[in-house]
Design a protein around this motif. Structure first.
Motif, PDB file in Angstrom:
ATOM      1  N   HIS A 121       0.842  -1.201   0.000  1.00 16.30           N
ATOM      2  CA  HIS A 121       0.000   0.000   0.000  1.00 16.30           C
ATOM      3  C   HIS A 121       0.878   1.252   0.000  1.00 16.30           C
ATOM      4  O   HIS A 121       0.615   2.210  -0.744  1.00 16.30           O
ATOM      5  CB  HIS A 121      -0.927  -0.032   1.214  1.00 16.30           C
ATOM      6  CG  HIS A 121      -1.930   1.073   1.255  1.00 16.30           C
ATOM      7  ND1 HIS A 121      -2.595   1.400   2.409  1.00 16.30           N
ATOM      8  CD2 HIS A 121      -2.383   1.933   0.321  1.00 16.30           C
ATOM      9  CE1 HIS A 121      -3.421   2.407   2.176  1.00 16.30           C
ATOM     10  NE2 HIS A 121      -3.306   2.756   0.904  1.00 16.30           N
ATOM     11  N   THR A 122       1.924   1.242   0.812  1.00 19.60           N
ATOM     12  CA  THR A 122       2.845   2.376   0.859  1.00 19.60           C
ATOM     13  C   THR A 122       3.448   2.636  -0.518  1.00 19.60           C
ATOM     14  O   THR A 122       3.478   3.771  -0.993  1.00 19.60           O
ATOM     15  CB  THR A 122       3.949   2.122   1.903  1.00 19.60           C
ATOM     16  OG1 THR A 122       3.343   1.936   3.189  1.00 19.60           O
ATOM     17  CG2 THR A 122       4.931   3.276   1.972  1.00 19.60           C
ATOM     18  N   ALA A 123       3.898   1.573  -1.172  1.00 16.91           N
ATOM     19  CA  ALA A 123       4.455   1.723  -2.518  1.00 16.91           C
ATOM     20  C   ALA A 123       3.393   2.251  -3.483  1.00 16.91           C
ATOM     21  O   ALA A 123       3.686   3.084  -4.351  1.00 16.91           O
ATOM     22  CB  ALA A 123       5.022   0.391  -3.003  1.00 16.91           C
ATOM     23  N   SER A 124       2.157   1.797  -3.330  1.00 13.68           N
ATOM     24  CA  SER A 124       1.070   2.242  -4.200  1.00 13.68           C
ATOM     25  C   SER A 124       0.744   3.719  -3.991  1.00 13.68           C
ATOM     26  O   SER A 124       0.452   4.440  -4.950  1.00 13.68           O
ATOM     27  CB  SER A 124      -0.183   1.395  -3.963  1.00 13.68           C
ATOM     28  OG  SER A 124       0.054   0.059  -4.326  1.00 13.68           O
ATOM     29  N   MET A 125       0.776   4.172  -2.746  1.00 15.51           N
ATOM     30  CA  MET A 125       0.529   5.592  -2.486  1.00 15.51           C
ATOM     31  C   MET A 125       1.613   6.445  -3.142  1.00 15.51           C
ATOM     32  O   MET A 125       1.319   7.492  -3.738  1.00 15.51           O
ATOM     33  CB  MET A 125       0.449   5.853  -0.983  1.00 15.51           C
ATOM     34  CG  MET A 125      -0.810   5.274  -0.334  1.00 15.51           C
ATOM     35  SD  MET A 125      -0.935   5.642   1.430  1.00 15.51           S
ATOM     36  CE  MET A 125       0.018   4.283   2.139  1.00 15.51           C
ATOM     37  N   CYS A 126       2.850   5.984  -3.072  1.00 18.81           N
ATOM     38  CA  CYS A 126       3.938   6.712  -3.734  1.00 18.81           C
ATOM     39  C   CYS A 126       3.776   6.668  -5.247  1.00 18.81           C
ATOM     40  O   CYS A 126       4.030   7.666  -5.938  1.00 18.81           O
ATOM     41  CB  CYS A 126       5.288   6.140  -3.315  1.00 18.81           C
ATOM     42  SG  CYS A 126       5.699   6.541  -1.601  1.00 18.81           S
ATOM     43  N   MET A 127       3.318   5.535  -5.775  1.00 16.70           N
ATOM     44  CA  MET A 127       3.083   5.433  -7.212  1.00 16.70           C
ATOM     45  C   MET A 127       2.045   6.454  -7.649  1.00 16.70           C
ATOM     46  O   MET A 127       2.177   7.086  -8.701  1.00 16.70           O
ATOM     47  CB  MET A 127       2.637   4.017  -7.566  1.00 16.70           C
ATOM     48  CG  MET A 127       2.440   3.782  -9.035  1.00 16.70           C
ATOM     49  SD  MET A 127       4.010   3.909  -9.904  1.00 16.70           S
ATOM     50  CE  MET A 127       3.427   4.261 -11.555  1.00 16.70           C
ATOM     51  N   ARG A 128       1.014   6.640  -6.843  1.00 19.96           N
ATOM     52  CA  ARG A 128      -0.007   7.638  -7.171  1.00 19.96           C
ATOM     53  C   ARG A 128       0.611   9.025  -7.285  1.00 19.96           C
ATOM     54  O   ARG A 128       0.310   9.794  -8.209  1.00 19.96           O
ATOM     55  CB  ARG A 128      -1.121   7.625  -6.102  1.00 19.96           C
ATOM     56  CG  ARG A 128      -2.224   8.627  -6.384  1.00 19.96           C
ATOM     57  CD  ARG A 128      -2.940   8.203  -7.622  1.00 19.96           C
ATOM     58  NE  ARG A 128      -3.472   9.327  -8.352  1.00 19.96           N
ATOM     59  CZ  ARG A 128      -4.600   9.275  -9.042  1.00 19.96           C
ATOM     60  NH1 ARG A 128      -5.317   8.174  -9.054  1.00 19.96           N
ATOM     61  NH2 ARG A 128      -5.005  10.311  -9.697  1.00 19.96           N
ATOM     62  N   MET A 129       1.485   9.365  -6.341  1.00 17.26           N
ATOM     63  CA  MET A 129       2.131  10.674  -6.401  1.00 17.26           C
ATOM     64  C   MET A 129       3.065  10.775  -7.609  1.00 17.26           C
ATOM     65  O   MET A 129       3.184  11.846  -8.209  1.00 17.26           O
ATOM     66  CB  MET A 129       2.874  10.954  -5.098  1.00 17.26           C
ATOM     67  CG  MET A 129       1.939  11.248  -3.938  1.00 17.26           C
ATOM     68  SD  MET A 129       2.802  11.679  -2.417  1.00 17.26           S
ATOM     69  CE  MET A 129       3.268  10.043  -1.818  1.00 17.26           C
ATOM     70  N   LEU A 130       3.706   9.678  -7.983  1.00 19.79           N
ATOM     71  CA  LEU A 130       4.554   9.671  -9.180  1.00 19.79           C
ATOM     72  C   LEU A 130       3.719   9.929 -10.439  1.00 19.79           C
ATOM     73  O   LEU A 130       4.114  10.705 -11.307  1.00 19.79           O
ATOM     74  CB  LEU A 130       5.297   8.347  -9.318  1.00 19.79           C
ATOM     75  CG  LEU A 130       6.459   8.124  -8.363  1.00 19.79           C
ATOM     76  CD1 LEU A 130       6.889   6.662  -8.379  1.00 19.79           C
ATOM     77  CD2 LEU A 130       7.627   9.034  -8.713  1.00 19.79           C
TER      78      LEU A 130
END
Length: 149
Positions: A58-67
Protein backbone atom coordinates in the motif's frame (compact mmCIF):
# COMPACT_ATOMS: atom_id res chain seq x y z
CA UNK A 1 6.01 17.20 -22.45
CA UNK A 2 9.38 15.94 -21.25
CA UNK A 3 11.14 13.41 -23.50
CA UNK A 4 14.14 11.16 -22.90
CA UNK A 5 16.50 13.86 -24.22
CA UNK A 6 15.21 16.36 -21.62
CA UNK A 7 16.07 14.16 -18.63
CA UNK A 8 19.54 14.37 -17.06
CA UNK A 9 21.30 12.05 -14.63
CA UNK A 10 21.30 13.78 -11.25
CA UNK A 11 17.94 15.55 -11.76
CA UNK A 12 16.12 15.67 -8.40
CA UNK A 13 12.43 16.36 -7.77
CA UNK A 14 10.46 16.57 -4.52
CA UNK A 15 6.68 16.57 -4.71
CA UNK A 16 3.35 15.26 -3.54
CA UNK A 17 1.33 15.17 -0.39
CA UNK A 18 -0.70 12.10 0.46
CA UNK A 19 -2.69 11.88 3.71
CA UNK A 20 -3.00 8.33 5.02
CA UNK A 21 -6.22 7.26 6.77
CA UNK A 22 -7.00 4.22 8.90
CA UNK A 23 -9.99 3.46 6.67
CA UNK A 24 -7.81 3.33 3.55
CA UNK A 25 -5.18 1.17 5.31
CA UNK A 26 -7.83 -1.39 6.28
CA UNK A 27 -9.61 -1.29 2.91
CA UNK A 28 -6.39 -1.90 0.96
CA UNK A 29 -5.25 -4.63 3.35
CA UNK A 30 -8.56 -6.47 3.38
CA UNK A 31 -8.32 -6.78 -0.38
CA UNK A 32 -4.57 -7.29 -0.94
CA UNK A 33 -2.64 -8.00 2.30
CA UNK A 34 -5.06 -9.23 4.99
CA UNK A 35 -2.68 -9.54 7.93
CA UNK A 36 -4.12 -8.53 11.33
CA UNK A 37 -1.74 -5.61 11.90
CA UNK A 38 -3.09 -4.09 8.64
CA UNK A 39 -6.80 -4.92 9.10
CA UNK A 40 -7.61 -4.81 12.82
CA UNK A 41 -6.52 -1.98 15.14
CA UNK A 42 -7.08 -4.10 18.26
CA UNK A 43 -5.08 -7.05 16.93
CA UNK A 44 -2.37 -4.65 15.74
CA UNK A 45 -1.76 -3.55 19.34
CA UNK A 46 -0.33 -7.02 20.05
CA UNK A 47 1.87 -7.02 16.93
CA UNK A 48 5.50 -6.02 16.51
CA UNK A 49 4.21 -2.59 15.38
CA UNK A 50 1.96 -1.96 18.39
CA UNK A 51 -0.63 -0.23 16.22
CA UNK A 52 -2.37 -0.36 12.86
CA UNK A 53 0.11 0.11 9.98
CA UNK A 54 -0.18 0.21 6.21
CA UNK A 55 0.91 -2.71 4.10
CA UNK A 56 4.24 -2.08 2.41
CA UNK A 57 2.48 -2.72 -0.88
CA UNK A 58 0.00 0.00 0.00
CA UNK A 59 2.85 2.38 0.86
CA UNK A 60 4.45 1.72 -2.52
CA UNK A 61 1.07 2.24 -4.20
CA UNK A 62 0.53 5.59 -2.49
CA UNK A 63 3.94 6.71 -3.73
CA UNK A 64 3.08 5.43 -7.21
CA UNK A 65 -0.01 7.64 -7.17
CA UNK A 66 2.13 10.67 -6.40
CA UNK A 67 4.55 9.67 -9.18
CA UNK A 68 1.71 9.45 -11.70
CA UNK A 69 0.30 12.81 -10.57
CA UNK A 70 3.82 14.32 -10.74
CA UNK A 71 6.67 13.52 -13.09
CA UNK A 72 5.06 10.62 -14.96
CA UNK A 73 2.18 12.87 -16.05
CA UNK A 74 4.72 15.38 -17.38
CA UNK A 75 6.81 12.85 -19.33
CA UNK A 76 6.36 10.92 -22.55
CA UNK A 77 6.04 7.74 -20.49
CA UNK A 78 5.91 4.39 -22.24
CA UNK A 79 5.43 2.37 -19.05
CA UNK A 80 8.06 0.67 -16.93
CA UNK A 81 10.31 -2.37 -16.90
CA UNK A 82 9.80 -2.90 -13.17
CA UNK A 83 11.44 -1.82 -9.93
CA UNK A 84 14.65 -2.85 -8.19
CA UNK A 85 15.76 -2.64 -4.58
CA UNK A 86 12.27 -2.23 -3.07
CA UNK A 87 12.62 -1.64 0.67
CA UNK A 88 10.08 -0.77 3.33
CA UNK A 89 12.08 1.35 5.77
CA UNK A 90 9.51 2.41 8.39
CA UNK A 91 5.87 1.62 9.06
CA UNK A 92 3.25 4.04 7.76
CA UNK A 93 0.47 4.85 10.21
CA UNK A 94 -2.92 6.52 10.06
CA UNK A 95 -2.43 10.28 10.09
CA UNK A 96 0.92 10.18 8.29
CA UNK A 97 1.41 12.51 5.33
CA UNK A 98 3.65 11.12 2.62
CA UNK A 99 5.69 12.87 -0.07
CA UNK A 100 8.20 11.67 -2.66
CA UNK A 101 11.74 12.48 -3.78
CA UNK A 102 13.19 11.18 -7.05
CA UNK A 103 16.70 11.29 -8.44
CA UNK A 104 17.65 10.18 -11.96
CA UNK A 105 20.48 7.66 -11.50
CA UNK A 106 20.92 6.21 -15.00
CA UNK A 107 19.69 6.54 -18.57
CA UNK A 108 20.38 4.80 -21.85
CA UNK A 109 18.80 4.21 -25.22
CA UNK A 110 17.08 0.86 -25.75
CA UNK A 111 19.15 -1.41 -27.98
CA UNK A 112 16.06 -3.26 -29.20
CA UNK A 113 13.89 -0.20 -29.93
CA UNK A 114 15.59 3.17 -30.55
CA UNK A 115 12.23 4.96 -30.14
CA UNK A 116 12.53 4.60 -26.38
CA UNK A 117 15.04 5.33 -23.69
CA UNK A 118 15.45 3.70 -20.30
CA UNK A 119 15.49 6.05 -17.33
CA UNK A 120 16.23 4.70 -13.83
CA UNK A 121 15.18 6.79 -10.83
CA UNK A 122 15.83 6.32 -7.13
CA UNK A 123 12.48 6.91 -5.45
CA UNK A 124 12.12 7.64 -1.75
CA UNK A 125 8.81 8.09 0.05
CA UNK A 126 8.93 10.25 3.19
CA UNK A 127 6.58 10.85 6.09
CA UNK A 128 5.81 14.25 7.60
CA UNK A 129 8.86 13.94 9.89
CA UNK A 130 11.23 13.50 6.96
CA UNK A 131 11.76 9.78 7.66
CA UNK A 132 12.14 7.53 4.62
CA UNK A 133 9.32 4.98 4.68
CA UNK A 134 9.92 3.26 1.32
CA UNK A 135 12.62 3.28 -1.35
CA UNK A 136 13.09 1.67 -4.73
CA UNK A 137 14.64 2.17 -8.14
CA UNK A 138 11.98 2.75 -10.82
CA UNK A 139 12.91 1.45 -14.27
CA UNK A 140 10.98 3.69 -16.67
CA UNK A 141 10.70 3.71 -20.44
CA UNK A 142 10.51 7.20 -21.94
CA UNK A 143 9.78 8.10 -25.54
CA UNK A 144 12.58 9.72 -27.49
CA UNK A 145 11.84 12.98 -29.26
CA UNK A 146 14.00 12.05 -32.25
CA UNK A 147 14.99 8.37 -32.41
CA UNK A 148 17.12 9.00 -35.51
CA UNK A 149 19.70 10.99 -33.51
Amino acid sequence: MQYYEDIEIGDVREFGEYNVTAEEIVEFAEQYDPQPFHTDADAAEDSAFGELVASGWHTASMCMRMLVDGPIDERASMGARGVDELRWKRPVKPGDTLSVRTEIVDKRISESDPRRGYVDSRVEGYNQDGDIVVSFVALAMIERRDPDQ
